[in-house]
Motif scaffolding. Structure first.
Motif: not given
Lengths: 423, 423
Positions: B148-150, B153-154, B266-268
Motif C-alpha cells: 500500500v505504501h508503494k 507513494g507516501n 496531498p501526498i507531496t
C-alpha cells in the motif's frame, strides 16, 4: 454440569504446561535416540521467550528446533516435524511454550466456533455506549466471561466490574497504574513471593516508573508503608495455590489467576478478591488473540484501569474480543453436554498425559526429579486425594551442556539455581 | 495507478475529519432547527475522548446525544438517529470522533473483505518464526503494508523494519522506550510544536517514567543535550504538513504520519524518516482493530520497539492483523481499478463534502471561521493549486454555553483559547 467424579493424581501441571514432547526427554536421557530416521522438532516457544530475549539477549529467535529419533509418541499438536539429515545439533527447548495443546480440541469442534467478519464491521473505537466504565468492552464478551466463571465456579463475578485488556499482561500494568498513589510519595513497592513469574520484575521496571517499582520477594519484604503484593495462584512457575504472604494492613493485592482453571489445578473455592486477572491464553488457549480480563471490586480502581488501557492502546481489539466470546461460549456449552467430554475434561486429560510422560522420564533418569503435589478436591471435575512425593533437583547448566535441553533457570524466578522451569 | 487528475481545493481535512454532520451546525447556528419532528443524534466520539475523561473527569461517557430537527441532510454513516420528545437538552459533541465515515465504502465493497476464522486458528503467540525481529508480525500484513505504501507513494519501505503495534499509540510508547537512553542520565525531554495532539503529553507522563518526560512546545524548547522531537505530519489538530522545528544535532525524531494519506492531505513526497508511525484507524478506518505499524530504519531501534511490545502486551492480536491485511489489500486493489473510484477517491469525496458543509456553516454564522489552506499538488490523486484564506476564531466556552456545541479547547493542544478543535 461437568462435575464428573474423577481421580486427580496431580495438583498442578502448569509448571511444564505447554508445548513439550516428553517422550523426547525420555529417549534422550536414556540415550535411545539413535533411530534410523530423524526429524526436526519445532517446539513452540512460550510467553516467557519474549522475555528470554530481554534477559539473554539472544540475537535470533525463536530458538528451537531439534532432531529426534523415529516416529515418536508425540501426540501434541504443539510439535511439528520436518525431516533432517543432521543429528548433531539436537537441542530441545523447554524454556519456551505455546498453548497449541488446545488446537486439536478446537479442530475437533469444527465450525462451531468459526467466525465470519465483514469488512465494514468493527470500524468504531467503541464497543458499548451503555457501559459507562469500560467503553471498549464488547458486551458479548462480558456476558460469556460471567457465564464461564459461573459454570466453572472459579471466581465471583457478581457486583464486579469487568475490564478487558490486551492480554493479562496489560491488565497487570493497568492494575499497577490504578493502585499506585499518584501523589508525590514516590514509587510503591511491588512484591511477590519467590519463585515468581520471571516477567513481572521486567514489566514492572521497564519504564523506570515513578509510580511503582519491583520490590522483590514478598517472603523477605520488610519495608514499612503501602505496598502492592502480587499473588499468582496457581503460581507460575511452580503451580502452588497461593495466598498473600506479607499480610499487613497497608498491602494492596493483585491476584493473577491465569491458571485457575480445572485443566491445571483443582478448583477448591470460588475466588473472591479485589482485583483478579484472567487470560484467554491460559483458559481457552487463544494466546494469539491477546485477550485478558480483570474482575474488579472497586469502581474507582476499574475506572483507573480503563484509563490506563485508553492511554496505552485506546482500547482492545474488537474482533479478538468477539473471537474469544465465541470460544468461551463453546467452552461453557461443552460443560453442559452429558454425552461428550467437556473442554476442561479434554484438556485435563491432555495435561495428565504429558505430566505422566515427564514423570516416566524423571524415573528413568537419575539426573532430575519432578515435583509431586498433594491432591485436592476439585469442585468442578470431582473429588480425589492422592499423595505424591516431592522435590526437584537439577540445574539449567547441566541440562543445557550435557543434554542439549534448554530450560529456564530458577534464578529468573527469584529462586535457587538447582531448579529449572520447563514448558 | 490511481493518479486521476483532480482539483484539490483544500489542504487538510484532518482538523475536523471524522464523524460530524455539518448540516446540523448550519441549522443550529442559523436557528432553523425547529422542525416538526426531532431526533437524537449520536455523534460517535473519537480517539481523544478517551483522554477527555482523563482531562475533564467526566463521570459518564460517551457523552453525546442531541436532538435536531427534521430529516436532516445527514449522509454520514457515522450518525445514528432515534426520535425523542425532549428538545431542551440539545448538545452537539464535536470534541469526539470515530472513523465511521468509511463504513459505507466497506459496505459497498460487500464480501470482498469478509474474513472467516476457524476456532482453532491463531492460538499461538507466534506469527512468523522466520522474522528474527518482530516475531508477532503476521507476514500477510507485512506484505500488504509494503504494497500500500508503494501504491500510494507516501512512505519508503525498502530496507525498513516493520514493527506492528496495538494501534500507533502503543508504537509511540515503543519508540520512546527504544530511543530513550537507558543509562542513569535521567528522563529525556519529548517535545512537539504546539498545537500538538492533546493525548501526547498524557501518554508520555502517565507513568512518570524515568526514561522520558513531556518537554512541551518544541518551538520554545531551549534545553541543551539530547531530546526527542515528535513531528506529526499532517499535524493533529491543525492539519499542517510539518517538519522538525528544533533542528539540533542532538535531536531524535519520531514522525507520526497517521494522517499522511490522500483522503486527508496531498501526498507531496515519499516520506523517508528514521521512525514513521501509521495506523489502520486513520488509513482504512478500522479503529476497532487497534492495528498500527512503524517503519524503522535502524535495526536496534526496531528491536527495542519490539521488546517494548513484548513487555507491554506480548505481541499484537493476530486476527486483527489478518483483518487489516485483507482490508489493505482491497484498498491497494481498488487503486488499480480503472472503472471504479478507488478507496482514496471515495474517501476524499466524503471528506470534501463535509468540509464544504462546515465552510457553509461558518459563512452563515458570524460566530466563527474555519481555516483555509493553500492547495498543493497531490502525487497520488493529481495536481492542483488553489489559494485559500486563513484564520480560526472562537472559543470552546462560547460554543458550549451559547450553542450547546461541545468542542475541544486549544489549551489542550498547547495552543490559544480562541481556537477549538472539532471532529
Amino acid at each position: 454440569m461437568g462435575k464428573v467424579p474423577r481421580i486427580l493424581s496431580w495438583r498442578n501441571m502448569l509448571v511444564l504446561s505447554l508445548a513439550v514432547n516428553f517422550s523426547l526427554i525420555l529417549r534422550i536421557l536414556k540415550g535411545t535416540d539413535g533411530g534410523n530416521s530423524s526429524y526436526v522438532v519445532s517446539i513452540w516457544p512460550v510467553v516467557s521467550n519474549s522475555l528470554d530475549r530481554t534477559v539473554y539477549g539472544d540475537s535470533k529467535w525463536p530458538v528451537v528446533s531439534t532432531t529426534a529419533s523415529g516416529s515418536s509418541s508425540l501426540s501434541s499438536a504443539s510439535c511439528t516435524y520436518n525431516e533432517t539429515q543432521e543429528d548433531d545439533h539436537r537441542i530441545i527447548n523447554l524454556k519456551l511454550g505455546d498453548p497449541m495443546v488446545y488446537e486439536r480440541y478446537w479442530q475437533e469442534m469444527g465450525h462451531m466456533t468459526t467466525m465470519v467478519i465483514a469488512g465494514w464491521q468493527s470500524l468504531s473505537y467503541f464497543s458499548d455506549n451503555n457501559n459507562e466504565l469500560c467503553w471498549f468492552l464488547e458486551p458479548e464478551l462480558a456476558k460469556e466471561i460471567v457465564r464461564v466463571h459461573k459454570v466453572v465456579g472459579n471466581a465471583v463475578t457478581q457486583d464486579r466490574y469487568i475490564v478487558v485488556g490486551t492480554g493479562s499482561t496489560q491488565l497487570y500494568q493497568a492494575a499497577l497504574y490504578a493502585l499506585s498513589p499518584h501523589d508525590d510519595s514516590g514509587p510503591i513497592n511491588v512484591v511477590s513471593a519467590a519463585p515468581y513469574y520471571c516477567s513481572y520484575p521486567l514489566i514492572t521496571d521497564c519504564l523506570k516508573s515513578g509510580l511503582y517499582r519491583w520490590g522483590g520477594d514478598a517472603k523477605t519484604y520488610k519495608e514499612g508503608g503501602q505496598y502492592i503484593e502480587l499473588v499468582t495462584s496457581p503460581n507460575n512457575p511452580d503451580g502452588i495455590l497461593r495466598e498473600s504472604v506479607v499480610n499487613r494492613s497497608e498491602g494492596i493485592l493483585i491476584h493473577d489467576l491465569a491458571y485457575y482453571w480445572p485443566q491445571y489445578t483443582p478448583i477448591t473455592s470460588i475466588a473472591d478478591h479485589d482485583v483478579m486477572l484472567f487470560t484467554a491464553s491460559k483458559s481457552t488457549g487463544h494466546a494469539g488473540m491477546r485477550i485478558g480480563w480483570a474482575l474488579v471490586k472497586d469502581k474507582e480502581t476499574a475506572k483507573k484501569m480503563t484509563e490506563y488501557i485508553e492511554l496505552n492502546t485506546i482500547g482492545v481489539s474488537k474482533v479478538s474480543q468477539l473471537r474469544v466470546a465465541k470460544v468461551l461460549k463453546a467452552m461453557s456449552d461443552s460443560c453442559g453436554n452429558e454425552t461428550a467430554k467437556s473442554f476442561f475434561e479434554h484438556s485435563y486429560d491432555a495435561m495428565f498425559e504429558r505430566w505422566k510422560l515427564l514423570k516416566q522420564a524423571s524415573k528413568t533418569s537419575k539426573g532430575f526429579t519432578v515435583p509431586d503435589f498433594a491432591s485436592q478436591r476439585c469442585n468442578f471435575l470431582g473429588k480425589a486425594f492422592e499423595p505424591q512425593p516431592e522435590g526437584i533437583v537439577d540445574c539449567e547448566k547441566f541440562l543445557r551442556e550435557k543434554k542439549n535441553i534448554l530450560t529456564k533457570s530458577g534464578k529468573y524466578f527469584g529462586d535457587d539455581l538447582s531448579y529449572v522451569r520447563i514448558e
